[in-house]
Design a protein around this motif. Structure first.
Motif, PDB file in Angstrom:
ATOM      1  N   ILE A 137       0.817  -1.217   0.000  1.00 23.01           N
ATOM      2  CA  ILE A 137       0.000   0.000   0.000  1.00 23.01           C
ATOM      3  C   ILE A 137       0.846   1.261   0.000  1.00 23.01           C
ATOM      4  O   ILE A 137       0.354   2.348  -0.282  1.00 23.01           O
ATOM      5  CB  ILE A 137      -0.967  -0.008   1.206  1.00 23.01           C
ATOM      6  N   SER A 138       2.141   1.120   0.301  1.00 19.69           N
ATOM      7  CA  SER A 138       3.013   2.286   0.475  1.00 19.69           C
ATOM      8  C   SER A 138       3.847   2.563  -0.771  1.00 19.69           C
ATOM      9  O   SER A 138       4.735   1.778  -1.113  1.00 19.69           O
ATOM     10  CB  SER A 138       3.953   2.072   1.671  1.00 19.69           C
ATOM     11  N   PRO A 139       3.628   3.695  -1.445  1.00 15.39           N
ATOM     12  CA  PRO A 139       4.493   4.051  -2.579  1.00 15.39           C
ATOM     13  C   PRO A 139       5.953   4.216  -2.151  1.00 15.39           C
ATOM     14  O   PRO A 139       6.863   3.906  -2.929  1.00 15.39           O
ATOM     15  CB  PRO A 139       3.903   5.377  -3.063  1.00 15.39           C
ATOM     16  N   LYS A 140       6.163   4.687  -0.923  1.00 16.20           N
ATOM     17  CA  LYS A 140       7.529   4.897  -0.442  1.00 16.20           C
ATOM     18  C   LYS A 140       8.272   3.573  -0.323  1.00 16.20           C
ATOM     19  O   LYS A 140       9.403   3.437  -0.817  1.00 16.20           O
ATOM     20  CB  LYS A 140       7.487   5.595   0.926  1.00 16.20           C
ATOM     21  N   PHE A 141       7.648   2.578   0.313  1.00 21.46           N
ATOM     22  CA  PHE A 141       8.295   1.280   0.435  1.00 21.46           C
ATOM     23  C   PHE A 141       8.461   0.619  -0.932  1.00 21.46           C
ATOM     24  O   PHE A 141       9.478  -0.025  -1.211  1.00 21.46           O
ATOM     25  CB  PHE A 141       7.505   0.367   1.360  1.00 21.46           C
ATOM     26  N   ALA A 142       7.455   0.762  -1.785  1.00 20.08           N
ATOM     27  CA  ALA A 142       7.526   0.151  -3.120  1.00 20.08           C
ATOM     28  C   ALA A 142       8.698   0.721  -3.921  1.00 20.08           C
ATOM     29  O   ALA A 142       9.412  -0.025  -4.609  1.00 20.08           O
ATOM     30  CB  ALA A 142       6.215   0.377  -3.867  1.00 20.08           C
ATOM     31  N   GLN A 143       8.916   2.031  -3.828  1.00 21.81           N
ATOM     32  CA  GLN A 143      10.024   2.640  -4.551  1.00 21.81           C
ATOM     33  C   GLN A 143      11.360   2.137  -4.027  1.00 21.81           C
ATOM     34  O   GLN A 143      12.272   1.819  -4.804  1.00 21.81           O
ATOM     35  CB  GLN A 143       9.950   4.169  -4.423  1.00 21.81           C
ATOM     36  N   THR A 144      11.492   2.047  -2.700  1.00 23.10           N
ATOM     37  CA  THR A 144      12.718   1.506  -2.110  1.00 23.10           C
ATOM     38  C   THR A 144      12.932   0.072  -2.574  1.00 23.10           C
ATOM     39  O   THR A 144      14.054  -0.320  -2.932  1.00 23.10           O
ATOM     40  CB  THR A 144      12.648   1.549  -0.577  1.00 23.10           C
ATOM     41  N   ALA A 145      11.869  -0.732  -2.564  1.00 22.27           N
ATOM     42  CA  ALA A 145      11.986  -2.131  -2.981  1.00 22.27           C
ATOM     43  C   ALA A 145      12.440  -2.233  -4.434  1.00 22.27           C
ATOM     44  O   ALA A 145      13.318  -3.040  -4.767  1.00 22.27           O
ATOM     45  CB  ALA A 145      10.653  -2.845  -2.794  1.00 22.27           C
ATOM     46  N   ARG A 146      11.860  -1.428  -5.305  1.00 20.18           N
ATOM     47  CA  ARG A 146      12.242  -1.480  -6.723  1.00 20.18           C
ATOM     48  C   ARG A 146      13.726  -1.173  -6.898  1.00 20.18           C
ATOM     49  O   ARG A 146      14.412  -1.817  -7.710  1.00 20.18           O
ATOM     50  CB  ARG A 146      11.392  -0.493  -7.531  1.00 20.18           C
ATOM     51  N   GLN A 147      14.219  -0.198  -6.144  1.00 20.59           N
ATOM     52  CA  GLN A 147      15.649   0.120  -6.210  1.00 20.59           C
ATOM     53  C   GLN A 147      16.496  -1.058  -5.731  1.00 20.59           C
ATOM     54  O   GLN A 147      17.533  -1.373  -6.324  1.00 20.59           O
ATOM     55  CB  GLN A 147      15.930   1.366  -5.375  1.00 20.59           C
ATOM     56  N   ASN A 148      16.034  -1.710  -4.669  1.00 20.47           N
ATOM     57  CA  ASN A 148      16.762  -2.872  -4.159  1.00 20.47           C
ATOM     58  C   ASN A 148      16.724  -4.038  -5.142  1.00 20.47           C
ATOM     59  O   ASN A 148      17.688  -4.811  -5.234  1.00 20.47           O
ATOM     60  CB  ASN A 148      16.191  -3.294  -2.806  1.00 20.47           C
TER      61      ASN A 148
END
Length: 271
Positions: free
Chosen positions: A123-134
């Protein structure tokens, strides 16, 4: 348990309890650097360090540990899994373990059906963006489709797809709804497995003698480590989920008393 159980020092081990030392020993005994990819992905330590730097140690605690990642990878291999659904991406540690295990199963990043091997909901765009970078750093971005939004709505969009493993690690009070949706919509492949995380949190276990659904006046055990009034509703919801699954004629469950509880749920034949 720490995020990494495989990098302890002699001081860490000497100060550990017998149960903790057993966990450390078991984790180190499970590491195989001679498989490709290795059982502990090379970027996992960086994922945790970055999560701590961005979100703080208390938030970083939500990530699965190395030992749990190895366990879940083993289950991918044991089942010969080809597709995984995660409900709860966070910063990507579990998806990296899953992707590496799928690679060892010979799963391509762009299979013939056109769907990526892993769908991860958050649900979190912030966590999703971090995950995509990882995922880019880990070399597995082509394996994972990160979907941002309410998981109930995202699951509706996924009806018609099937998964060999479903990992529940998001809104604990919605576990039952996720579970029923996955089963009723035939999203779990035949012989598949649901892994539900955190099912024996400290604020769940005091409900051990409480019937479900939990009555408003029910009194769980009074134990010092569960004194978090703000988490009582979460504990109640997880206990009710555990009891619902335990008594569900469609499935069979075994809960592992590892970390904060891991439930392994399989559908029985003809379901």
């Amino acid at each position: 348990m720490a995020f990494s159980e495989t990098t302890g020092t002699s001081d860490d081990y000497e100060q550990a309890s017998a149960d903790q030392l057993r966990m450390f020993y078991a984790a180190k005994a499970s590491v195989n650097t001679n498989v490709d990819p290795p059982s502990v992905p090379s970027t996992i330590g960086d994922v945790h360090a970055d999560t701590v730097a961005r979100h703080g140690e208390r938030v970083a605690f939500m990530a699965i540990s190395e030992y749990q990642g190895m366990l879940q990878s083993f289950l991918v291999g044991l089942l010969g899994a080809r597709r995984v659904l995660e409900i709860g991406t966070f910063t990507g540690a579990s998806a990296i373990f899953f992707a590496n295990a799928l690679k060892r199963n010979g799963v391509a990043s762009t299979p013939a059906n056109g769907y990526k091997p892993i769908v991860s909901l958050d649900i979190s765009p912030k966590f999703a963006q971090t995950a995509r970078q990882n995922f880019v750093k880990a070399g597995i971005s082509e394996y994972v489709d990160v979907v941002v939004g309410d998981a109930h709505e995202s699951l509706n969009e996924l009806v018609g797809q099937t998964f060999d493993i479903v990992f529940l690690d998001a809104n604990k009070e919605a576990y039952r709804a996720y579970y029923d949706k996955i089963i009723e919509s035939k999203m779990l492949a035949k012989g598949g497995l649901i892994i539900a995380d955190n099912t024996a949190f400290d604020w769940v276990t005091p409900f051990i003698n409480v019937s479900a659904p939990v009555a408003e006046d029910a009194v769980p055990l009074r134990v010092p480590y569960s004194s978090h009034p703000e988490l009582l509703d979460m504990g109640r919801a997880l206990h009710e989920f555990n009891e619902y699954v335990r008594q569900d004629p469609r499935s069979e469950v075994v809960m592992l008393p590892l970390f904060t509880g891991i439930s392994l749920i399989r559908l029985l034949p003809d379901n």
